[in-house]
Design a protein around this motif. Structure first.
Motif, PDB file in Angstrom:
ATOM      1  N   VAL A 125       8.613  21.643   6.333  1.00 17.73           N
ATOM      2  CA  VAL A 125       7.172  21.852   6.485  1.00 17.73           C
ATOM      3  C   VAL A 125       6.422  20.520   6.320  1.00 17.73           C
ATOM      4  N   ARG A 126       6.850  19.719   5.354  1.00 19.11           N
ATOM      5  CA  ARG A 126       6.210  18.409   5.152  1.00 19.11           C
ATOM      6  C   ARG A 126       6.403  17.521   6.381  1.00 19.11           C
ATOM      7  N   PHE A 127       7.633  17.529   6.891  1.00 18.66           N
ATOM      8  CA  PHE A 127       7.961  16.675   8.040  1.00 18.66           C
ATOM      9  C   PHE A 127       7.100  17.055   9.247  1.00 18.66           C
ATOM     10  N   VAL A 128       7.040  18.345   9.534  1.00 17.12           N
ATOM     11  CA  VAL A 128       6.296  18.782  10.721  1.00 17.12           C
ATOM     12  C   VAL A 128       4.798  18.558  10.517  1.00 17.12           C
ATOM     13  N   THR A 129       4.309  18.761   9.295  1.00 19.79           N
ATOM     14  CA  THR A 129       2.892  18.490   9.016  1.00 19.79           C
ATOM     15  C   THR A 129       2.575  17.030   9.334  1.00 19.79           C
ATOM     16  N   ASP A 130       3.402  16.123   8.808  1.00 19.11           N
ATOM     17  CA  ASP A 130       3.163  14.689   9.050  1.00 19.11           C
ATOM     18  C   ASP A 130       3.237  14.374  10.548  1.00 19.11           C
ATOM     19  N   ALA A 131       4.228  14.948  11.213  1.00 22.78           N
ATOM     20  CA  ALA A 131       4.387  14.680  12.650  1.00 22.78           C
ATOM     21  C   ALA A 131       3.174  15.202  13.422  1.00 22.78           C
ATOM     22  N   LEU A 132       2.706  16.406  13.086  1.00 22.68           N
ATOM     23  CA  LEU A 132       1.558  16.985  13.806  1.00 22.68           C
ATOM     24  C   LEU A 132       0.273  16.205  13.524  1.00 22.68           C
ATOM     25  N   GLU A 133       0.162  15.633  12.333  1.00 19.28           N
ATOM     26  CA  GLU A 133      -1.015  14.798  12.062  1.00 19.28           C
ATOM     27  C   GLU A 133      -1.013  13.582  12.999  1.00 19.28           C
ATOM     28  N   GLY A 134       0.175  13.094  13.292  1.00 20.02           N
ATOM     29  CA  GLY A 134       0.301  11.989  14.266  1.00 20.02           C
ATOM     30  C   GLY A 134      -0.127  12.447  15.661  1.00 20.02           C
ATOM     31  N   VAL A 135       0.256  13.667  16.022  1.00 19.34           N
ATOM     32  CA  VAL A 135      -0.168  14.220  17.314  1.00 19.34           C
ATOM     33  C   VAL A 135      -1.704  14.291  17.333  1.00 19.34           C
ATOM     34  N   GLY A 136      -2.284  14.736  16.210  1.00 19.74           N
ATOM     35  CA  GLY A 136      -3.746  14.840  16.123  1.00 19.74           C
ATOM     36  C   GLY A 136      -4.426  13.496  16.352  1.00 19.74           C
ATOM     37  N   ARG A 137      -3.869  12.436  15.759  1.00 18.16           N
ATOM     38  CA  ARG A 137      -4.480  11.107  15.945  1.00 18.16           C
ATOM     39  C   ARG A 137      -4.375  10.673  17.417  1.00 18.16           C
ATOM     40  N   CYS A 138      -3.262  11.000  18.051  1.00 20.10           N
ATOM     41  CA  CYS A 138      -3.117  10.663  19.478  1.00 20.10           C
ATOM     42  C   CYS A 138      -4.151  11.418  20.306  1.00 20.10           C
ATOM     43  N   LEU A 139      -4.340  12.699  20.004  1.00 23.95           N
ATOM     44  CA  LEU A 139      -5.331  13.495  20.741  1.00 23.95           C
ATOM     45  C   LEU A 139      -6.727  12.898  20.546  1.00 23.95           C
ATOM     46  N   ASP A 140      -7.036  12.498  19.303  1.00 23.17           N
ATOM     47  CA  ASP A 140      -8.347  11.880  19.034  1.00 23.17           C
ATOM     48  C   ASP A 140      -8.545  10.628  19.877  1.00 23.17           C
ATOM     49  N   ASP A 141      -7.450   9.933  20.141  1.00 21.32           N
ATOM     50  CA  ASP A 141      -7.548   8.701  20.927  1.00 21.32           C
ATOM     51  C   ASP A 141      -7.485   8.972  22.429  1.00 21.32           C
ATOM     52  N   GLY A 142      -7.520  10.241  22.803  1.00 27.57           N
ATOM     53  CA  GLY A 142      -7.575  10.569  24.230  1.00 27.57           C
ATOM     54  C   GLY A 142      -6.210  10.656  24.908  1.00 27.57           C
ATOM     55  N   ILE A 143      -5.140  10.613  24.135  1.00 26.44           N
ATOM     56  CA  ILE A 143      -3.809  10.747  24.752  1.00 26.44           C
ATOM     57  C   ILE A 143      -3.601  12.226  25.095  1.00 26.44           C
ATOM     58  N   ASP A 144      -3.111  12.460  26.314  1.00 24.77           N
ATOM     59  CA  ASP A 144      -3.049  13.812  26.864  1.00 24.77           C
ATOM     60  C   ASP A 144      -1.757  14.535  26.435  1.00 24.77           C
ATOM     61  N   VAL A 145      -1.736  14.974  25.169  1.00 25.24           N
ATOM     62  CA  VAL A 145      -0.557  15.707  24.675  1.00 25.24           C
ATOM     63  C   VAL A 145      -0.839  17.196  24.873  1.00 25.24           C
ATOM     64  N   ARG A 146       0.078  17.875  25.532  1.00 23.45           N
ATOM     65  CA  ARG A 146      -0.200  19.266  25.943  1.00 23.45           C
ATOM     66  C   ARG A 146       0.618  20.327  25.224  1.00 23.45           C
ATOM     67  N   GLY A 147       1.583  19.898  24.428  1.00 19.95           N
ATOM     68  CA  GLY A 147       2.374  20.926  23.758  1.00 19.95           C
ATOM     69  C   GLY A 147       3.344  20.336  22.763  1.00 19.95           C
ATOM     70  N   TYR A 148       3.879  21.224  21.923  1.00 23.14           N
ATOM     71  CA  TYR A 148       4.814  20.806  20.866  1.00 23.14           C
ATOM     72  C   TYR A 148       5.924  21.849  20.781  1.00 23.14           C
ATOM     73  N   PHE A 149       7.166  21.391  20.958  1.00 21.24           N
ATOM     74  CA  PHE A 149       8.332  22.269  20.828  1.00 21.24           C
ATOM     75  C   PHE A 149       9.141  21.810  19.623  1.00 21.24           C
ATOM     76  N   TYR A 150       9.279  22.691  18.652  1.00 21.87           N
ATOM     77  CA  TYR A 150      10.089  22.353  17.485  1.00 21.87           C
ATOM     78  C   TYR A 150      11.572  22.503  17.837  1.00 21.87           C
ATOM     79  N   TRP A 151      12.376  21.530  17.439  1.00 23.90           N
ATOM     80  CA  TRP A 151      13.834  21.641  17.521  1.00 23.90           C
ATOM     81  C   TRP A 151      14.342  21.991  16.144  1.00 23.90           C
TER      82      TRP A 151
END
Ligand code: BGC
Length: 390
Positions: A317-343
């Protein structure tokens, strides 16, 4: 930190045929698992019996709140000998796709995830340039049967891991360590991606197609940036460049790679926590990878894999939280991330390391095959349902 993801953001989990289906005896991995001296720890055997249990698996995934399932076609079932096609196998994958649709899940189909039919491997595998047309023909056949119901497609999963692990490190089939073969294989993989992409696009259906590249955070001592650029290009960026202009790029990130000043691998840094896979706990790798993929390709991005092999579900849970926060920062910067698939959807066959690493949101009893969702499954399912973290 609260992150609201964009409308329509896709939440899913990923698996691969050989890692969950069981009984895939007609491919190069099965052979490798049964060959002395290859360094594999145990055979895949019945895996998670997902070949027959997929209705239960798909229903569970949907029930948890996810919206997509990424799984792969097993080429050795569909084309068991050269140019011999199994309608039964194609019908099986069609039923899987339909089952996803029935549960409101987007079926995301990977055409190649690490395994080759034995006949392909026996004739040189990825090192023989004939593989390019063979792979394209397989894509063409499969898409005719499945394309009208596919939601999204990946050509070749982690081409850079196929070449690195199979031809330079030797821990995956065919177990070689040969720089010339490695370079040839990269060329063949890139050509196969291009031809496979065109074959899939030419078939029925109208869905996004892309490549999925293994990426990470790269570190080298200051002053050796040229060696880093060379090494990263060889092991990662060349496979992004060949995919630029595709409908999307799939980013798969797990950890960090540290290099010495010559560009040779260093292993984990002292003091940094390591995982069962032997590499560093490094959730920030996803953000770095997303930014690099965006810079190289300019394409829409899906995180087609991100996850952690651990028996400590709170650490997941900690790992995915940290990773998703990184996705959030990319989205804030206008990077077009459209989905997340957990392995991965469930604990499964982790290649040379067998069943030891536990990547699953769902535990699988190795005796009874009983599935039990872990707390992280409910946690991530809620995030998917709300399209929001925190
Ligand atoms: C692969 C998966 C693998 C996962 C975790 C990726 O390299 O696509 O097949 O199980 O990482 O190691």
């Amino acid at each position: 930190m609260t992150i609201s993801f964009p409308n329509g953001f896709t939440w899913g989990t990923a698996t691969a045929a050989h890692q969950v289906e069981g009984g895939n005896w007609n491919n190069d991995w099965w052979e490798f698992e049964h060959t002395a001296g290859t360094g594999t720890t145990e055979p895949s055997g019945d895996a998670c019996e997902s070949f027959t249990r997929y209705p239960e698996d798909i229903a569970m995934l949907a029930g948890l709140g996810f919206g997509a399932y990424r799984f792969s076609l097993e080429w050795s079932r569909i084309e068991p000998e050269e140019n011999e096609w199994s309608s039964a196998a194609l019908d099986h994958y069609r039923r899987m796709i339909t089952t996803c649709r029935d549960h409101g899940l987007l079926p995301v189909v990977t055409f190649h995830h690490f395994t080759n039919p034995r006949w392909v491997a026996a004739d040189g595998g990825w090192a023989n340039s004939a593989v390019v047309d063979r792979f394209a023909r397989f894509c063409e056949r499969a898409v005719v049967h499945l394309g009208d119901e596919i939601g999204m497609a990946c050509t070749i999963n982690e081409p850079n891991i196929v070449s690195l692990m199979g031809y330079l490190i030797g821990a995956f089939p065919p177990g070689q360590r040969d720089m010339a073969a490695y370079e040839q294989v990269n060329e063949n993989l890139k050509a196969a991606h291009r031809k496979g992409y065109d074959a899939i696009k030419a078939g029925p259906g109208n869905f996004p197609v892309g490549s999925c590249v293994a990426m990470g955070d790269w570190w080298i001592p200051a002053g050796a940036e040229d060696a880093l650029a060379r090494t990263q290009h060889m092991h990662e960026t060349q496979h992004l460049e060949v995919a630029a202009g595709d409908d999307f790029i799939g980013v798969q990130a797990y950890s960090r790679t540290r290099l010495d000043e010559r560009g040779m691998p260093l292993g984990p840094e002292e003091g940094v926590e390591t995982l069962d896979m032997g590499y560093e706990y490094w959730p920030q790798s996803l953000e770095v990878a997303l930014r690099h993929a965006a810079a190289v390709t300019g394409s829409p991005i899906y995180v087609t894999e991100n996850g952690i092999g651990t028996t400590d579900d709170a650490q997941r849970v900690r790992f995915v939280t940290d990773a998703l926060e990184g996705v959030g920062r990319c989205l804030d910067d206008g990077i077009d991330v459209r989905g997340y698939f957990y392995w991965s959807l469930m604990d499964n066959f982790e290649w040379a390391l067998g069943y030891m690493p536990r990547f699953g949101l769902i535990a699988v009893d190795r005796e009874t095959q009983a599935r039990s969702p872990k707390p992280s499954a409910h946690w991530l399912g809620e995030i998917a349902r709300n399209n929001k973290l925190g």
